[in-house]
Write a protein that holds these residues in place. Sequence first.
Motif, mmCIF file in Angstrom:
data_model
loop_
_atom_site.group_PDB
_atom_site.id
_atom_site.type_symbol
_atom_site.label_atom_id
_atom_site.label_comp_id
_atom_site.label_asym_id
_atom_site.label_seq_id
_atom_site.Cartn_x
_atom_site.Cartn_y
_atom_site.Cartn_z
ATOM 1 N N PRO A 224 39.165 81.516 -5.319
ATOM 2 C CA PRO A 224 38.394 80.436 -4.708
ATOM 3 C C PRO A 224 39.212 79.157 -4.601
ATOM 4 N N GLU A 226 39.440 75.382 -4.459
ATOM 5 C CA GLU A 226 38.620 74.245 -4.866
ATOM 6 C C GLU A 226 39.346 72.938 -4.564
ATOM 7 N N PRO A 293 40.537 80.734 -9.937
ATOM 8 C CA PRO A 293 40.495 79.879 -8.751
ATOM 9 C C PRO A 293 41.795 79.089 -8.606
ATOM 10 N N ASP A 327 33.189 82.640 -13.756
ATOM 11 C CA ASP A 327 32.275 82.370 -12.648
ATOM 12 C C ASP A 327 32.982 82.445 -11.298
ATOM 13 N N GLY A 328 34.305 82.232 -11.294
ATOM 14 C CA GLY A 328 35.042 82.341 -10.049
ATOM 15 C C GLY A 328 34.996 83.737 -9.466
ATOM 16 N N THR A 330 32.340 85.822 -9.745
ATOM 17 C CA THR A 330 31.021 85.903 -9.097
ATOM 18 C C THR A 330 31.050 85.195 -7.756
ATOM 19 N N ARG A 331 31.621 83.981 -7.744
ATOM 20 C CA ARG A 331 31.680 83.217 -6.490
ATOM 21 C C ARG A 331 32.511 83.936 -5.437
ATOM 22 N N THR A 332 33.570 84.601 -5.854
ATOM 23 C CA THR A 332 34.397 85.364 -4.918
ATOM 24 C C THR A 332 33.589 86.479 -4.267
ATOM 25 N N VAL A 334 30.227 86.982 -4.125
ATOM 26 C CA VAL A 334 29.106 86.478 -3.321
ATOM 27 C C VAL A 334 29.626 85.816 -2.049
ATOM 28 N N GLY A 335 30.739 85.091 -2.166
ATOM 29 C CA GLY A 335 31.316 84.425 -0.999
ATOM 30 C C GLY A 335 31.773 85.410 0.065
ATOM 31 N N ASP A 338 28.624 86.620 1.761
ATOM 32 C CA ASP A 338 28.022 85.610 2.621
ATOM 33 C C ASP A 338 28.855 85.331 3.864
ATOM 34 N N ALA A 385 26.984 89.224 -9.819
ATOM 35 C CA ALA A 385 27.118 89.399 -8.373
ATOM 36 C C ALA A 385 26.295 90.586 -7.879
#
Length: 444
Positions: A224, A226, A293, A327-328, A330-332, A334-335, A338, A385
């Motif tokens: 991610p 940032e 990230p 958490d990065g 999970t964000r990866t 989900v991102g 999306d 995720a």
Amino acid sequence: MSDFPRFPSDFHWGVATSAFQIEGSTGADGRQPSIWDSFTARPGAIRDGHTADVTCDHYRRYGEDVELLSRLGVDTYRFSIAWPRVISANGQVNSSGLDFYDRLVDALTAADIAPMPTLFHWDLPQSLQDAGGWRNRDTASRFADYTAAAVDRIGDRVDTWITLNEPFEHMALGHALGLHAPGETLMLDALPVAHHQLLAHGLAVSALRAAGAPAVLLTNSYSPAEPATDGEADQMAAAIYDTLHRRLFTDPVLLGRYPDLSAFGVDTDFVHDGDLALISAPLDGLGVNYYNPTRLAAAPEDAPLPFEMVPIDGVPHTDFDWPVIPDGLTRTLVGLRDTYGDQLPPLWITENGCSYGTGPDASGRVADIERIDYLDAHIRAVATAIDAGVDVRGYLVWTLTDNFEWAEGYHQRFGLVHFDVDSGERTPKDSFAYYRDLIADQRQ
């Protein structure tokens, strides 16, 4: 592990390795030199002059490593095939090199472990580098030939293939910054390397499909991006980096087009008619390698790149000085869902792990609690995720044993198994037992 999230019953658990980092026997059975053999011979290229001539000696001791995999309880083993073992310098198939992968796949299937070979994990034959390497479009065609030879030999026992590993890192570290083999410092002029790798991926998919391969993946690294601050310049720097790292290697594969590359000021005449149709052939999965990230700031006016990486403070760091941010992951995941929606195939975590140098104590125990904490938190991040609706099919730890960590030599240790460089002794760490028990618990 009563409080641990439950994964789907058909979720896959495994580990990942790569040929150059573990095999050794670099001159055995007709193997030709790779760009990494050449790079490690350069004075100062590898920390303390370490080489991979022997490393874990997996080429001769693969049976011990398969036994470790069996003890661990994994159902999937991702390894890479060494292109320089399979194809000789004159372009002919080297049957002796393929014999090794025949033996390895047989041992894995006998242990009920699914082999998941990666066709390119950075060890390009030096003979192809001498002809231009990945800057030469013809290398993509040579990759297709090599792919056909590999699938012809072991494809009857392999359900899932991976074409490339982390083409971004190979381009950036090997061709832009000169930190990895082949040691080129092209900066943004390395972009043709990206395209020719992706073209090789597309041609390999065609070769694998023609041979009846049940499933084909590509593995990318994701980090991610940032912005260092809320300022417009830092936000733009993060967006540019995200284009280079994530979108450059994902958009063509899933959407059939490149992102806007105008920020890099390069000509894209290396993209020929029909290339994107090959590159965007449907896949059965996308491999996700995640470590941390990346934080970006606007670059100084005279900088060679339009962004600057800055440290991420206030969180734990591994021995590699990589920030630990579960958490990065999970964000990866989900991102990706999306961003790409229906165009996104099922995801696999094809690498996730950490470097900690904990060695055996006086009793021989390797109490690597930091790695246990890292894995626990990141596997939970995958569960989060999945709960958010992301289709994730498997999780593979990087890596089975400590090994040759590229330019860092033997100084960075990612293994679930401690490897003694001098004796070759393998000692399962506490993290090995943690992962073994987690897998067993998930199967109950």
